[in-house]
Design an enzyme around this catalytic site. Structure first.
Site, PDB file in Angstrom:
ATOM      1  N   ARG A  17     -19.327  -8.340  27.476  1.00  0.00           N
ATOM      2  CA  ARG A  17     -20.309  -8.769  28.493  1.00  0.00           C
ATOM      3  C   ARG A  17     -20.208  -7.908  29.749  1.00  0.00           C
ATOM      4  O   ARG A  17     -21.211  -7.497  30.306  1.00  0.00           O
ATOM      5  CB  ARG A  17     -20.123 -10.252  28.844  1.00  0.00           C
ATOM      6  N   ASN A  38     -21.771 -15.087  25.869  1.00  0.00           N
ATOM      7  CA  ASN A  38     -21.190 -15.341  24.557  1.00  0.00           C
ATOM      8  C   ASN A  38     -21.910 -16.532  23.945  1.00  0.00           C
ATOM      9  O   ASN A  38     -22.411 -17.395  24.668  1.00  0.00           O
ATOM     10  CB  ASN A  38     -19.703 -15.685  24.683  1.00  0.00           C
TER      11      ASN A  38
END
Length: 99
Positions: free
Chosen positions: A24, A42
């Site tokens: 990320r 996620n």
């Protein structure tokens, strides 16, 4: 001329070893480098998903990055892109990591 390209929005989901490997953070960094806005998070089933918006050519660059590069420790098995559409204006102000 590249400046005449419109803005696009695309949703993405990346599978493989993409959680616990700073995926990320690297996605946010790459998107910001390209001048894109959107988000990344996620999922509960071990993938990373999000949305990217910006000039079409820059969004393509991020798609290629999500498909082939990712974070240094990641292993990408698949990257899917859906809901690609032209947009009149950006719907986000920056590129965020969502929890």
């Amino acid at each position: 001329m590249a400046g005449s390209e419109g803005l696009v929005s695309v949703d993405y989901e990346v599978s493989g070893r993409v959680q616990g490997v700073f995926f990320r953070k690297y996605t946010q960094s790459e998107a910001k480098r390209l001048g894109l806005v959107g988000w990344v998070q996620n999922t509960s089933h071990g993938t990373v998903q999000g949305q990217a918006q910006g000039p079409a050519a820059r969004v393509r660059e991020l798609q290629e990055w999500l498909r082939k590069i990712g974070s240094p420790q990641s292993r990408i098995s698949r990257a899917e892109f859906t809901n690609e559409k032209e947009i009149a204006a950006l719907e986000h102000t920056d590129f965020q990591i969502r929890k």
